[in-house]
Design an enzyme around this catalytic site. Structure first.
Site, PDB file in Angstrom:
ATOM      1  N   HIS A 134      -9.029   1.273   3.350  1.00 32.58           N
ATOM      2  CA  HIS A 134      -9.562   2.333   2.494  1.00 32.58           C
ATOM      3  C   HIS A 134     -11.077   2.201   2.361  1.00 32.58           C
ATOM      4  O   HIS A 134     -11.770   3.196   2.129  1.00 32.58           O
ATOM      5  CB  HIS A 134      -8.950   2.262   1.089  1.00 32.58           C
ATOM      6  CG  HIS A 134      -7.486   2.557   1.053  1.00 32.58           C
ATOM      7  ND1 HIS A 134      -6.534   1.591   1.283  1.00 32.58           N
ATOM      8  CD2 HIS A 134      -6.816   3.718   0.818  1.00 32.58           C
ATOM      9  CE1 HIS A 134      -5.333   2.135   1.183  1.00 32.58           C
ATOM     10  NE2 HIS A 134      -5.469   3.419   0.910  1.00 32.58           N
TER      11      HIS A 134
ATOM     12  N   ASP B  16      -2.415   7.178   9.582  1.00 32.88           N
ATOM     13  CA  ASP B  16      -2.668   6.945   8.166  1.00 32.88           C
ATOM     14  C   ASP B  16      -3.665   8.019   7.714  1.00 32.88           C
ATOM     15  O   ASP B  16      -4.199   8.795   8.525  1.00 32.88           O
ATOM     16  CB  ASP B  16      -3.228   5.538   7.955  1.00 32.88           C
ATOM     17  CG  ASP B  16      -2.995   5.011   6.544  1.00 32.88           C
ATOM     18  OD1 ASP B  16      -2.634   5.803   5.652  1.00 32.88           O
ATOM     19  OD2 ASP B  16      -3.185   3.795   6.330  1.00 32.88           O
TER      20      ASP B  16
END
Length: 539
Positions: free
Chosen positions: A259, A329
């Site tokens: 992230h 993702d």
């Protein structure tokens, strides 16, 4: 650690080997030509090859080759913009059904994922899902998906019972309990119209140096994690929800959170095959329908995230024999988004072999970029059709899933099955007539006090002292010390009995209360290696 037999998911015929062609980056050179309809009758992943592809009747995850051919024909008949939309799953942060339906209709999206704010209640989720499914005139379902792992990642906690983190499943010594918990959870989701869940996590955690997966993983032993993933996948499918195993080739052994930045996997691919990829390989062998690729750089495959590297998809298809849907993702994560335009990322992922693009930051811009790439030859229409066909095939397959109702109080039952207790005397209850919760976060403390009181325990005036820790990183002295989160460091506390429950949801606390008073046996063994650990009562 124990080794558990992997649960069979679906009957499979001969596994299909396939290769997805693609360049490492967009260029002015058109993608290589791909075989036409005749070749795809025997392969769900068309690719130029000098080797004959074995004929199969059923893909490992369930659909037939005839189903694949129908889906491919449907994709080829779609207008270009509709084909581009079909490979996108966009994020929703509002529970407004009309807005969600308009987004799907405008861009002909393959689906949506319900994020924070989109799932405040069961009724809200059901209303949104129903409206989305009627958004346009397609003849197959829309992806209505969620990130409901349990534990710290529970996007549907306002709509369905939240399970403990997946490490509780790894701790549970009864695979049947794992399968039933995820079957019931899936049945609850399916009843609301959710048909895809981005779970279970197939990553093997390396321990405290793992910055983001931790209790989201089933544990640190690849074979045990593989068995747990298989049990959970079987439950999801039985309950009517498509499971997505993630984050290939494994996010649990890197020390950067994708992230925030790009993790680089230092392990060689051969070592990954013996460690991190074991759960993925076993789940694929047993019929897992969807694999999510993580934004993790593997130097042997290239310098960029696996989501953009053709070699990553080639390994998945050729070495592991995967015939299902490969999804990225989230494309808004720093590991793949920093320094790159969303359109370029989307086109590169599709060229590399992705079938579905998750959460691009600019949906309309990405559709435009994919359309432009096909028109100018940077992305072949055959590659786009292949991706869209897999998305369509998956959604058609979901129509035959599910049916049975969830078990009663399944979250609480599962929490007890995964609770790990170490005590000198495992034969007696840890709490009898009186107990005092001496430490812990306010919410869980109040929940445990209420749960114990409802079981006839006098709370707050002597008796057994109980300390609740957010994780094993904290310390306490009490008769019973309980880690609500990750267990590392738990045995640095001083106690007569130690417990880990891998979550702090209402169901997890109720399951803990059942174990403390002896109404349920603690069914968990330690899923990771812990310094100074005492043997678990369930071992």
């Amino acid at each position: 650690m124990r080794r558990r037999a992997a649960a069979a998911l679906l009957a499979a015929a001969t596994m299909l080997t396939a290769c997805t062609a693609g360049d490492p980056a967009p260029s002015s050179t058109p993608s290589p030509p791909e075989p036409g309809p005749t070749a795809t009758a025997t392969s769900p992943a068309p690719a130029a090859s000098s080797s004959p592809t074995p004929t199969v009747e059923t893909l490992a995850w369930g659909p037939t080759v005839a189903d694949w051919d129908d889906a491919l024909a449907t994709a080829r008949d779609l207008p270009l913009r509709r084909a581009a939309g079909q490979v996108i799953v966009a994020d929703l942060y509002s529970s407004d059904p009309a807005a969600a339906a308009a987004l799907v209709r405008e861009h002909h999206l393959g689906g949506v994922i319900l994020m924070g704010g989109a799932a405040p209640s069961a009724d809200a989720v059901a209303a949104l899902a129903s409206r989305v499914q009627g958004a346009d005139d397609r003849g197959w379902p829309v992806w209505v998906s969620a990130d409901e792992e349990g534990g710290v990642v529970s996007r549907l906690s306002g709509a369905v019972p939240s399970l403990p983190a997946f490490m509780a499943a790894g701790a549970a010594t009864d695979d049947a309990a794992v399968t039933e918990a995820y079957r019931s959870s899936a049945a609850d989701m399916r009843a609301l119209g959710v048909n895809v869940d981005y779970a279970p996590v197939a990553d093997v955690t390396l321990g405290p140096a793992d910055p983001i997966i931790r209790t989201r993983s089933a544990g640190s032993d690849p074979d045990d994690v593989a068995a747990t993933v298989s049990a959970a996948v079987a439950g999801f499918v039985d309950g009517g929800v498509v499971p997505v195993i993630k984050h290939f080739p494994g996010h649990g052994s890197v020390t950067v959170d994708s992230h925030a930045g790009l993790p680089v996997q230092e392990r060689a691919v051969k070592r990954l095959a013996r460690m991190d990829m074991v759960p993925f390989a076993r789940a694929i062998d047993e019929g897992a329908p969807v694999v999510m690729l993580g934004h993790i750089a593997v130097p042997e495959w290239g310098d960029d995230p696996a989501t953009l590297e053709p070699e990553a998809y080639a390994y998945l298809r050729e070495e592991l024999g995967f015939t299902g849907v490969a999804i990225t993702d989230a494309l808004n994560m720093a590991a793949v988004a920093d320094g790159r335009s969303q359109g370029r990322v989307a086109v590169r992922a599709l060229r590399a072999g992705a079938d579905v693009l998750l959460m691009p930051g600019d949906v309309g811009g990405v559709v435009d970029a994919v359309v432009a790439a096909v028109r100018d030859g940077r992305l072949s229409r055959d590659r786009l059709d292949e991706a869209a066909a897999r998305s369509i095939l998956l959604m058609r397959w979901t129509d035959g899933l599910g049916g049975e109702e969830p078990s009663t109080a399944y979250g609480r039952v599962f929490a007890a099955a995964g609770t790990t207790v170490a005590a000198e005397d495992c034969s007696r209850p840890l709490v009898r007539r009186r107990a005092t919760v001496v430490a812990g976060p306010e919410g869980p403390v109040r929940a445990l006090e209420s749960a114990l009181a409802s079981r006839g325990v006098e709370v707050g005036d002597g008796g057994t002292s109980i300390a609740l820790l957010s994780s094993g990183a904290y310390r306490a002295t009490a008769d019973v010390v309980v880690s609500l989160g990750d267990p590392w460091g738990l045995f640095d506390s001083r106690a007569d009995a130690y417990a880990a429950i891998y979550g702090d949801s209402a169901a997890a606390i109720r399951g803990l209360a059942d174990v403390l008073v002896g109404d349920a046996e603690p069914g968990g063994d330690w899923p990771v290696k812990l310094a100074g650990a005492r043997p678990a009562c369930a071992a």
